[in-house]
Design a protein around this motif. Sequence first.
Motif, mmCIF file in Angstrom:
data_model
loop_
_atom_site.group_PDB
_atom_site.id
_atom_site.type_symbol
_atom_site.label_atom_id
_atom_site.label_comp_id
_atom_site.label_asym_id
_atom_site.label_seq_id
_atom_site.Cartn_x
_atom_site.Cartn_y
_atom_site.Cartn_z
ATOM 1 N N PHE A 163 0.838 -1.195 0.000
ATOM 2 C CA PHE A 163 0.000 0.000 0.000
ATOM 3 C C PHE A 163 0.876 1.250 0.000
ATOM 4 O O PHE A 163 1.944 1.268 0.615
ATOM 5 C CB PHE A 163 -0.854 0.048 1.278
ATOM 6 C CG PHE A 163 -1.672 -1.184 1.517
ATOM 7 C CD1 PHE A 163 -1.109 -2.308 2.107
ATOM 8 C CD2 PHE A 163 -3.008 -1.226 1.158
ATOM 9 C CE1 PHE A 163 -1.859 -3.452 2.338
ATOM 10 C CE2 PHE A 163 -3.768 -2.368 1.380
ATOM 11 C CZ PHE A 163 -3.193 -3.474 1.968
ATOM 12 N N TYR B 42 0.257 5.234 1.167
ATOM 13 C CA TYR B 42 -0.614 6.212 1.811
ATOM 14 C C TYR B 42 0.048 7.573 1.763
ATOM 15 O O TYR B 42 1.270 7.701 1.765
ATOM 16 C CB TYR B 42 -0.811 5.861 3.289
ATOM 17 C CG TYR B 42 -1.555 4.589 3.566
ATOM 18 C CD1 TYR B 42 -0.862 3.407 3.802
ATOM 19 C CD2 TYR B 42 -2.940 4.574 3.629
ATOM 20 C CE1 TYR B 42 -1.541 2.231 4.087
ATOM 21 C CE2 TYR B 42 -3.624 3.404 3.916
ATOM 22 C CZ TYR B 42 -2.919 2.237 4.144
ATOM 23 O OH TYR B 42 -3.594 1.081 4.428
ATOM 24 N N GLN C 269 0.017 11.012 4.198
ATOM 25 C CA GLN C 269 -0.368 11.471 5.532
ATOM 26 C C GLN C 269 -0.269 12.974 5.596
ATOM 27 O O GLN C 269 0.809 13.548 5.403
ATOM 28 C CB GLN C 269 0.538 10.843 6.607
ATOM 29 C CG GLN C 269 0.168 11.253 8.015
ATOM 30 C CD GLN C 269 1.060 10.618 9.060
ATOM 31 O OE1 GLN C 269 1.932 9.811 8.761
ATOM 32 N NE2 GLN C 269 0.854 10.971 10.303
ATOM 33 N N GLY D 164 -4.453 16.524 10.116
ATOM 34 C CA GLY D 164 -5.903 16.669 10.160
ATOM 35 C C GLY D 164 -6.665 15.771 9.200
ATOM 36 O O GLY D 164 -7.894 15.710 9.262
ATOM 37 N N LEU D 165 -5.934 15.089 8.331
ATOM 38 C CA LEU D 165 -6.593 14.215 7.355
ATOM 39 C C LEU D 165 -6.264 12.744 7.566
ATOM 40 O O LEU D 165 -6.822 11.874 6.900
ATOM 41 C CB LEU D 165 -6.198 14.618 5.926
ATOM 42 C CG LEU D 165 -6.607 16.020 5.504
ATOM 43 C CD1 LEU D 165 -6.094 16.325 4.096
ATOM 44 C CD2 LEU D 165 -8.124 16.197 5.555
ATOM 45 N N GLY D 166 -5.360 12.456 8.463
ATOM 46 C CA GLY D 166 -4.994 11.069 8.715
ATOM 47 C C GLY D 166 -4.230 10.476 7.547
ATOM 48 O O GLY D 166 -3.526 11.183 6.810
ATOM 49 N N LEU D 167 -4.375 9.166 7.361
ATOM 50 C CA LEU D 167 -3.742 8.478 6.246
ATOM 51 C C LEU D 167 -4.791 8.228 5.171
ATOM 52 O O LEU D 167 -5.865 7.690 5.466
ATOM 53 C CB LEU D 167 -3.170 7.125 6.693
ATOM 54 C CG LEU D 167 -1.777 7.131 7.293
ATOM 55 C CD1 LEU D 167 -1.766 7.785 8.652
ATOM 56 C CD2 LEU D 167 -1.240 5.711 7.373
ATOM 57 N N LEU E 129 -5.393 6.452 1.370
ATOM 58 C CA LEU E 129 -4.832 5.444 0.483
ATOM 59 C C LEU E 129 -4.726 5.984 -0.936
ATOM 60 O O LEU E 129 -5.716 6.446 -1.512
ATOM 61 C CB LEU E 129 -5.711 4.192 0.514
ATOM 62 C CG LEU E 129 -5.235 3.014 -0.313
ATOM 63 C CD1 LEU E 129 -3.885 2.480 0.210
ATOM 64 C CD2 LEU E 129 -6.283 1.901 -0.282
ATOM 65 N N LEU F 209 3.702 7.103 3.230
ATOM 66 C CA LEU F 209 3.944 5.873 3.979
ATOM 67 C C LEU F 209 3.627 4.666 3.113
ATOM 68 O O LEU F 209 2.601 4.621 2.432
ATOM 69 C CB LEU F 209 3.069 5.822 5.234
ATOM 70 C CG LEU F 209 3.316 6.870 6.311
ATOM 71 C CD1 LEU F 209 2.326 6.712 7.438
ATOM 72 C CD2 LEU F 209 4.728 6.780 6.841
ATOM 73 N N PHE G 186 4.390 -1.065 8.497
ATOM 74 C CA PHE G 186 4.683 0.206 7.850
ATOM 75 C C PHE G 186 6.176 0.479 7.736
ATOM 76 O O PHE G 186 6.975 0.068 8.589
ATOM 77 C CB PHE G 186 4.049 1.357 8.644
ATOM 78 C CG PHE G 186 2.567 1.446 8.468
ATOM 79 C CD1 PHE G 186 1.714 0.651 9.209
ATOM 80 C CD2 PHE G 186 2.022 2.319 7.546
ATOM 81 C CE1 PHE G 186 0.344 0.715 9.039
ATOM 82 C CE2 PHE G 186 0.650 2.396 7.364
ATOM 83 C CZ PHE G 186 -0.183 1.589 8.115
#
Lengths: 112, 116
Positions: A33, A35, A37, A40-43, A45, A90, A103
């Motif tokens: 995967f 991602y 990051q 405020g938006l997180g991870l 995909l 990530l 990760f």
Amino acid sequence: DVKVTQSSRYLVKRTGEKVFLECVQDMDHENMFWYRQDPGLGLRLIYFSYDVKMKEKGDIPEGYSVSREKKERFSLILESASTNQTSMYLCASTGTGKNIQYFGAGTRLSVL
Amino acid sequence: AQTVTQSQPEMSVQEAETVTLSCTYDTSENNYYLFWYKQPPSRQMILVIRQEAYKQQNATENRFSVNFQKAAKSFSLKISDSQLGDTAMYFCAFMKRTSNTGKLIFGQGTTLQVKP
């Protein structure tokens, strides 16, 4: 222990450059995967791959492509980097039917 | 579509105290997994704890435990006897149990500062 290695911790590129982010895992995982990051938006995909040469779009694939020529390696490609792609990227991997993702340390990309 | 919401962007706690991080999620699935991942400053994200939705018993890992309320779609993380090494960003995540690819959906994250 599972090891997921991202080739660069920090990267600075110029707008319009082609950028390659590399990820290698050593546990023979089928699934990998990428991602992004952001605070405020997180991870979120970008893309994932469930086998060699197989890929699926994630939630934010625009402006990105991926390559999986070998099982252990998953590359994220920014065809023409833009400033809004400045972010932490990530990589993660997991085995088929498994539910824990492992990760990498992340690549902090700055596009100037 | 599934969504995961962490409504606390930042929290702080004194060393040795207890802190609870909140997470809510939305799904029409009945079988799924929930996770808390920890991302220490400049270090790799690692799994803290995992809960299987079909299990009523709350998961526990040493000082970390969860309060899983399936009907309320709530999944909070309790850290007891907080240590300086617990300082990190914590992410709540969801996975469908039927997923072969292990695809996760993450919340926005909560930054936890443990103060000496």
